[in-house]
Enzyme design. Structure first.
Site, PDB file in Angstrom:
ATOM      1  N   GLU B 287      48.905  15.774  48.291  1.00  0.00           N
ATOM      2  CA  GLU B 287      48.434  17.151  48.391  1.00  0.00           C
ATOM      3  C   GLU B 287      47.785  17.584  47.081  1.00  0.00           C
ATOM      4  O   GLU B 287      48.383  17.406  46.011  1.00  0.00           O
ATOM      5  CB  GLU B 287      49.692  17.999  48.685  1.00  0.00           C
ATOM      6  CG  GLU B 287      49.511  19.440  48.965  1.00  0.00           C
ATOM      7  CD  GLU B 287      50.859  20.060  49.383  1.00  0.00           C
ATOM      8  OE1 GLU B 287      51.841  19.312  49.601  1.00  0.00           O
ATOM      9  OE2 GLU B 287      50.924  21.288  49.467  1.00  0.00           O
ATOM     10  N   HIS B 289      47.259  20.669  45.212  1.00  0.00           N
ATOM     11  CA  HIS B 289      47.943  21.965  45.327  1.00  0.00           C
ATOM     12  C   HIS B 289      47.843  22.712  44.004  1.00  0.00           C
ATOM     13  O   HIS B 289      48.025  22.118  42.948  1.00  0.00           O
ATOM     14  CB  HIS B 289      49.425  21.689  45.676  1.00  0.00           C
ATOM     15  CG  HIS B 289      50.219  22.902  46.043  1.00  0.00           C
ATOM     16  ND1 HIS B 289      50.534  23.893  45.154  1.00  0.00           N
ATOM     17  CD2 HIS B 289      50.785  23.277  47.232  1.00  0.00           C
ATOM     18  CE1 HIS B 289      51.244  24.822  45.755  1.00  0.00           C
ATOM     19  NE2 HIS B 289      51.411  24.474  47.032  1.00  0.00           N
ATOM     20  N   ASP B 319      45.313  21.795  49.885  1.00  0.00           N
ATOM     21  CA  ASP B 319      46.038  23.044  50.153  1.00  0.00           C
ATOM     22  C   ASP B 319      45.113  24.168  49.713  1.00  0.00           C
ATOM     23  O   ASP B 319      44.697  24.221  48.545  1.00  0.00           O
ATOM     24  CB  ASP B 319      47.352  23.044  49.363  1.00  0.00           C
ATOM     25  CG  ASP B 319      48.121  24.343  49.508  1.00  0.00           C
ATOM     26  OD1 ASP B 319      49.259  24.299  50.011  1.00  0.00           O
ATOM     27  OD2 ASP B 319      47.597  25.413  49.090  1.00  0.00           O
ATOM     28  N   GLU B 401      49.497  27.479  56.866  1.00  0.00           N
ATOM     29  CA  GLU B 401      50.697  27.390  56.034  1.00  0.00           C
ATOM     30  C   GLU B 401      50.916  28.745  55.370  1.00  0.00           C
ATOM     31  O   GLU B 401      50.440  29.011  54.269  1.00  0.00           O
ATOM     32  CB  GLU B 401      50.541  26.261  55.002  1.00  0.00           C
ATOM     33  CG  GLU B 401      51.878  25.768  54.510  1.00  0.00           C
ATOM     34  CD  GLU B 401      51.777  24.761  53.378  1.00  0.00           C
ATOM     35  OE1 GLU B 401      52.374  23.681  53.504  1.00  0.00           O
ATOM     36  OE2 GLU B 401      51.121  25.048  52.351  1.00  0.00           O
TER      37      GLU B 401
END
Lengths: 431, 431
Positions: B287, B289, B319, B401
């Site tokens: 990810e 992030h 993300d 999310e």
């Protein structure tokens, strides 16, 4: 389902060995968004009523195994899953007193994907929680809970099994239900649901007590129900109640006056099913409910019916709202613009009236609205009621019926408070 | 479980015939404490955005059958149970616009045991609710939801099935889970649970998308995990992900710097399972992030790894928090006294960086924190993101999310808002 706050009300209790209480335990929900290995649990700081219980002295139960914090840190094969609780065991000789405590918890979890400089993540929860004392000396009173107490929570944050687990957790042994309300598929529940019901009764050590039924005399728009239709409804509910193991049934008839006089069909409708009730050994018990007192033509009509029919399967159910000594000003769901409907006025029926009628009383719904942090009920005179029941050596169920405000979880908390109060009175009110 | 408010968010949608939207429907929970006969339902006054929709013109669906209010009043064999919803159908040519609406409902129920002078009982609910537009023209983007969005609600007021029903209800087709979090009994779920998982995927028309896994490099106190141990964890999760039908796996490694550099074991640990990932056809995607941007040594190291190994089963997961343009000041669970942890600062990665890297991106977690009543996201520039994905004709999952405040039910509401926003952009951003 788990309770939303980290600290679970269910499971807060004293722990004991042969010599008495040695401490207490708390159930916690994993506050992180993921399950974690036990080695990442870094304990929880606990403060109860201002007193700190250091985390190094605690023991944790996860997945059925108990660890010291050092053992948990070194563990390799235990987890704290999101759908499971941890139980925290805290030494405290003598345990906590019965009643409401202020409990604060700071759960510390290590999260390797967050930089170490941030330190362990800390999740805090502060709440009141109630210790219900042990059942003490056996006597004629038996303690139960009506699912009505959990209105609003049931089916939104509680399953039937949660309700049963809550009831068992506070040491009660009776469960009262609303037939058209708590039976999925009513009036024809799936046989698998019925099997599950009996399995859950066994698992939680509960006895099916009273079954709430309605005879909706005004359910049609163009005419009232006939007595035949009313008795057919009673018969259906009696047979279903029997199938589920209940031993009494409360029929709630439609009313015809502002004073709640029941529709006159009650008498022929009940009379038609008296033999069936005897065959099934289910006691039909209409409810004496505020604003109807004990000394009242409605109550007298029920007693006259008993005398006339000679039936021992028709008795009274007392709703303790009739003893209310102070007004309830929280309103009531469904009542528009009426802060205080008539049944929330203090009717204050004297204890002498209760004593007089007790031989005819089969079941008591322990109606209440609010019990405060000092276990004081703001409206219902429990000391007097319990003393009256003890003095008469009354045998039967006292079934919690919480009817106060419906904030999520409030009913569950209030029922625990009521049981702490009633159980404490059991030990003292007889004196 | 049902949602606590009378008005259910799930099920609020436009209704249509061949010629287009003809109205809308609302799902309601029975607000009384008991189930009732349909004949006792006296309709519901509905106001949407200030416009009243009279109750006489509505139709009700109860227990799978649809009635006018007059038919419902005359009905003899249908009920509104506590554990079932009613669906209210309201004519409104053209339907309601996509987005957030103010909805007020006053449900009217007759209760024969309450004196007629009190009139029908009225139960009110006022809330916002979101209409998600239809999926529109097919294109490369596929819409899903991560169960992370429902943190706090799952296991307290939502079952896994509720989450799946919510996701299907808003027209999404993908479900992302957290392995150690959403799988009871992880890492060894009961085979019956696995069967149930596949049954629910079928029932709700959902595809298993991405499986969140962790490699907790700091899970032991005396030493770091070894690369062998790390790869063993990855192998376990890859095999479990396959069993559940997932096609990608996000490994979250422990970090070793405040900038979230992953523990260096990531590289040998992943390399050991690359062949397995190819065999299982699962793409491993670490990810990117916040606070790690795209132009960063960590991202570059992943790309170098792809080049060196030549694997097509190692790609990137983006993300969308890295595109955040405004700070998030709601704090974050577990972060003590830090109102704004580094990953809640606006990193504002340029769209050009995203475009450049898109060929290596396998999955996008559509991270967000708050979308207001006008469908404006306060932090994430969705118009730019969707336009960039459309321009590149990127094919893959955009998986909601939600990571904002965790009041009960807020995640469910916010996910609906995000899907209304994203689906609206689908139709316009390409232009």
């Amino acid at each position: 389902m788990l309770e939303r706050p980290i600290i679970q009300q269910r499971g807060f209790r004293n722990t004991a060995d042969g010599s008495g209480a040695t401490g207490f335990q708390l159930r916690l929900r994993n506050p992180n968004y993921r399950g974690i290995s036990g080695s990442l649990v870094d304990g929880a700081d606990v403060i109860v009523d201002g007193r700190a219980f250091p985390r190094d002295a605690q023991r944790w139960t996860l997945q059925g195994r108990t660890f010291t914090l050092a053992e948990l840190r070194a563990s390799t094969d235990v987890r704290w899953q999101l759908d499971e609780t941890a139980t925290l065991h805290i030494d405290h000789p003598g345990g906590l007193g019965a009643g409401v405590h202020q409990v604060e918890v700071a759960v510390r979890l290590r999260r390797p994907y967050i930089p170490e400089i941030a330190g362990p993540s800390v999740f805090r929860c502060s709440t009141t929680a109630t210790i219900v004392p042990g059942t003490g000396t056996p006597h004629g009173l038996r303690h139960g809970v009506s699912l009505y107490s959990y209105s609003g929570d049931l089916y939104t944050s509680m399953t039937l099994e949660d309700a049963m687990a809550d009831i068992a957790d506070l040491g009660a042994t009776g469960i009262e239900i609303l037939g058209e309300g708590n039976i999925p598929g009513y009036p024809h529940p799936d046989p698998a649901w019925i099997d599950g019901w009996h399995r859950l009764l066994d698992e939680y050590g509960l006895t099916a007590t009273n079954y709430g039924a309605w005879v909706d005399t005004a359910m049609w728009h163009d005419r009232d129900l006939t007595a035949e239709e009313g008795s057919a409804q009673l018969e259906r509910d009696l047979r279903l109640a029997k199938l589920l193991g209940f031993t009494s049934l409360r029929p709630k008839f439609g009313v015809v006056t502002p004073e709640l006089d029941p529709h006159p069909l009650w008498e022929p409708a009940v009379e038609r099913v008296l033999d069936l009730a005897a065959d099934l050994d289910i006691v039909i018990c209409p409810e004496i409910h505020s604003p109807t007192p004990i000394k009242h033509p409605v109550t007298q009509a029920y007693l006259d019916f008993v005398e006339r029919t000679g039936s021992d399967h028709f008795k009274l159910l007392i709703d303790t709202g009739i003893f209310q000594t102070a007004p309830v000003d929280d309103g009531h769901e469904g009542f528009e613009g009426k802060k205080r409907p008539p049944f929330l006025e203090p009717l204050a029926v004297p204890m002498g009236d209760l004593a007089e009628i007790l031989p005819h009383v089969h079941f008591i719904q322990a109606k209440f609205f609010e019990i405060d942090d000092h276990l004081t009920d703001l409206h219902i005179p429990w000391h007097d009621i319990i003393a009256t029941l003890h003095a008469a050596d009354w045998q039967g169920w006292l079934s919690s019926e919480y009817e106060g405000r419906r904030e999520p979880g409030r009913g569950r908390d209030q029922v625990r408070r009521q049981h702490a109060l009633l159980r404490s009175l059991d030990g003292t009110a007889r004196a």
